[in-house]
Design a protein around this motif. Structure first.
Motif, PDB file in Angstrom:
ATOM      1  N   TYR A   1       0.875  -1.191   0.000  1.00 41.73           N
ATOM      2  CA  TYR A   1       0.000   0.000   0.000  1.00 41.73           C
ATOM      3  C   TYR A   1       0.906   1.234   0.000  1.00 41.73           C
ATOM      4  N   GLU A   2       0.829   1.997  -1.052  1.00 33.70           N
ATOM      5  CA  GLU A   2       1.792   3.092  -1.191  1.00 33.70           C
ATOM      6  C   GLU A   2       1.331   4.414  -0.599  1.00 33.70           C
ATOM      7  N   ASP A   3       0.041   4.557  -0.353  1.00 33.07           N
ATOM      8  CA  ASP A   3      -0.454   5.849   0.128  1.00 33.07           C
ATOM      9  C   ASP A   3      -1.109   5.753   1.498  1.00 33.07           C
ATOM     10  N   LEU A   4      -0.528   4.931   2.351  1.00 32.77           N
ATOM     11  CA  LEU A   4      -1.100   4.792   3.697  1.00 32.77           C
ATOM     12  C   LEU A   4      -0.818   6.040   4.527  1.00 32.77           C
ATOM     13  N   ARG A   5      -1.778   6.393   5.346  1.00 34.87           N
ATOM     14  CA  ARG A   5      -1.491   7.447   6.334  1.00 34.87           C
ATOM     15  C   ARG A   5      -0.739   6.795   7.480  1.00 34.87           C
TER      16      ARG A   5
ATOM     17  N   LEU B   1      -3.710   1.237   9.709  1.00 32.36           N
ATOM     18  CA  LEU B   1      -3.513  -0.053   9.063  1.00 32.36           C
ATOM     19  C   LEU B   1      -4.374  -0.146   7.811  1.00 32.36           C
ATOM     20  N   PRO B   2      -3.897  -0.857   6.809  1.00 31.76           N
ATOM     21  CA  PRO B   2      -4.703  -1.011   5.595  1.00 31.76           C
ATOM     22  C   PRO B   2      -5.983  -1.799   5.869  1.00 31.76           C
ATOM     23  N   CYS B   3      -6.992  -1.568   5.086  1.00 32.64           N
ATOM     24  CA  CYS B   3      -8.258  -2.300   5.213  1.00 32.64           C
ATOM     25  C   CYS B   3      -8.483  -3.121   3.942  1.00 32.64           C
TER      26      CYS B   3
ATOM     27  N   CYS C   1       7.916   0.118   9.456  1.00 28.54           N
ATOM     28  CA  CYS C   1       7.321   1.454   9.584  1.00 28.54           C
ATOM     29  C   CYS C   1       7.100   2.079   8.202  1.00 28.54           C
ATOM     30  N   HIS C   2       8.067   1.911   7.325  1.00 25.58           N
ATOM     31  CA  HIS C   2       7.902   2.426   5.950  1.00 25.58           C
ATOM     32  C   HIS C   2       6.730   1.733   5.258  1.00 25.58           C
ATOM     33  N   LEU C   3       6.602   0.411   5.473  1.00 27.87           N
ATOM     34  CA  LEU C   3       5.484  -0.312   4.845  1.00 27.87           C
ATOM     35  C   LEU C   3       4.145   0.187   5.370  1.00 27.87           C
ATOM     36  N   LEU C   4       4.167   0.752   6.587  1.00 30.36           N
ATOM     37  CA  LEU C   4       2.924   1.237   7.197  1.00 30.36           C
ATOM     38  C   LEU C   4       2.728   2.746   6.974  1.00 30.36           C
ATOM     39  N   GLY C   5       3.449   3.291   6.031  1.00 27.54           N
ATOM     40  CA  GLY C   5       3.185   4.672   5.620  1.00 27.54           C
ATOM     41  C   GLY C   5       4.076   5.737   6.238  1.00 27.54           C
TER      42      GLY C   5
END
Lengths: 288, 168
Positions: free
Chosen positions: B69-73, B77-79, B122-126
């Motif tokens: 997911y490239e545009d996570l805040r 967490l992604p949904c 952390c990067h993967l989580l935005g």
């Protein structure tokens, strides 16, 4: 087109599983497409040779030339038939052997680091070492250990410069046997070099250098694979258990460095055996 | 699927079970156990190649993250709607680079790999660190993750962001 089909057939012949009578070596024969690492490599130079026969495992029967049986043949009194075809074949083999010797990096086999002893039995190699009372042996067979790699060349459809030719790397399946003192059974790992996902340009292969396919207990020193022993298949294994098994092997000297060196050794043995086979073939074709 | 661990290098002897356990602990702390995660251990040559390809930086580094997911805040967490979207992405660990740093600073390799992996997750989580604000936000998150990790394991790891330059 014809070239690619013939070569594919040649590859299929070479991919036939090793004889079932082969001692504990390789229950499955499924070589990888290409191998990473720095194993000693050599260019694909067997193209003409593969076009000229139906594969090493099929045995040579000069059917193409058999029609000449009815035509005058040269005889030297050795009891064998000598045709013009045999002569051309012999000349071809002379050139082929010369070429193969030229690209052979060394007459001696590369040494494995880590104190492994090498023992050869035909095309089967066995590496052994002892660590604190444990005996570790690794067995592999160089037959059918070079994966076919014809796709790209077939697509190109034209002769590439020699330095761009795909390299021949032997990536045999190998069996690791760990034997503890006073234990009735050895723990046996069936390992292989995984087939990399085809990658173009980036070279981002995602497979481990080597992987464990199966694990089982086998009677120590028994030549025959006991199919009735429970066999742990790693396809659907808990990954934590898999990692412990890999660490277990690494502690006994079977790690990525070992696997890389094994490829290098196997490639050198395979090449040595190939040249020996060509020499035997030449001797057979020629007059004794 | 969980964590897909690949070791593509031969320079650094890795303990796979230890690495997986540490990564699982981090996933537990972040509450992302249900997401797949790829961890690929590579040498300097390989990570330099990837760094050059994707960031135009022709040098080896310690970690590169490729988020699913490239545009996570940050912090959200992604949904995912489908099973195959339960994926955070891939982290390339430059284990040779990390090992050299550990040798210079006399640090434990697997501890350092845990710190680097926490940074990568952390990067993967935005999380980003392109501005001062982002940097502070990411440092705070890493502080939390590693303090929890230390509490659970009895170790004493410090966030990578503390010594991290802004161009990482």
């Amino acid at each position: 087109m014809l070239k690619s089909v013939v070569r594919a057939v040649g590859a299929a012949v070479r991919l036939c599983p090793a004889s079932a009578s082969t001692a504990r070596a390789l229950p499955l024969s499924c070589p990888a497409l290409c191998a990473p690492g720095s194993a000693t490599t050599r260019p694909f130079t067997r193209s003409l040779w593969m076009l000229s026969n139906s594969g090493a495992s099929s045995g040579f029967r000069p059917k193409l030339f058999s029609s000449k049986v009815l035509s005058p043949a040269v005889s030297c009194g050795c009891g064998g038939l000598h045709t013009e075809g045999d002569k051309a074949f012999g000349d071809f083999l002379t050139d082929e052997i010369k070429e193969e010797r030229k690209i052979q990096k060394s007459k001696t086999l590369p040494k494995m680091s880590g104190g492994w002893e090498l023992e050869m039995n035909g095309t089967e190699a066995k590496l052994t070492r002892s660590v604190s009372g444990e005996k570790i042996s690794v067995t592999f067979n160089v037959n059918n250990s070079i994966p076919p790699n014809f796709e790209e060349e077939a697509e190109q459809g034209q002769q590439k410069p020699a330095e761009d030719e795909p390299e021949m790397i032997s990536t045999p399946n190998f069996v690791v046997e760990v034997t503890k003192q006073a234990a009735k059974h050895s723990l046996v790992f069936d390992c292989h070099f995984p087939e990399d996902e085809v990658s173009h340009g980036e070279g981002e292969e995602e497979s481990d250098i080597f992987a464990i396919r199966e694990v089982s207990f086998q009677p120590e020193g028994d030549a025959d694979w006991k199919e009735t022993s429970y066999t742990l298949n790693t396809d659907s294994l808990d990954w934590a258990l898999y990692d412990h098994l890999m660490d277990f092997l690494a502690d006994r000297g079977v790690d990525n460095t070992f696997a890389d060196e094994l490829m290098e050794l196997s490639t050198a043995i395979e090449h040595q055996e190939y040249i020996r086979f060509l020499e035997d073939l030449q001797g057979f074709v020629k007059c004794h | 699927m969980g964590v897909v661990l690949r070791n593509l290098q031969k320079v650094v002897p890795l303990r796979r079970a230890r690495l997986r356990k540490d990564i699982d602990t981090l996933r537990h702390i972040l509450g992302v156990q249900k997401f797949d995660l790829g961890i690929i251990c590579v040498d300097n040559r390989k990570i330099q190649q990837i760094n050059n390809t994707y960031r135009k930086k022709n040098i080896p580094t310690d970690v590169l993250s490729f988020p699913f997911y490239e545009d996570l805040r940050p912090g959200k967490l992604p949904c995912p709607l489908h099973r195959d979207e339960l994926n955070l992405g891939d982290i390339f660990l430059g284990v040779e680079f990390v090992m050299k740093q550990c040798q210079e600073q006399n640090l434990d390799l697997h501890g350092a790999l845990t710190v680097v992996t926490a940074h990568g997750i952390c990067h993967l989580l935005g999380y980003r660190h392109e501005t001062e604000e982002e940097w502070a936000e990411m440092l705070q998150r890493e502080n939390y993750i590693l303090s929890e990790y230390n509490r659970l394991t009895g170790r004493q790891l410090e966030p990578l962001m503390k010594k991290c330059s802004q161009d990482r």
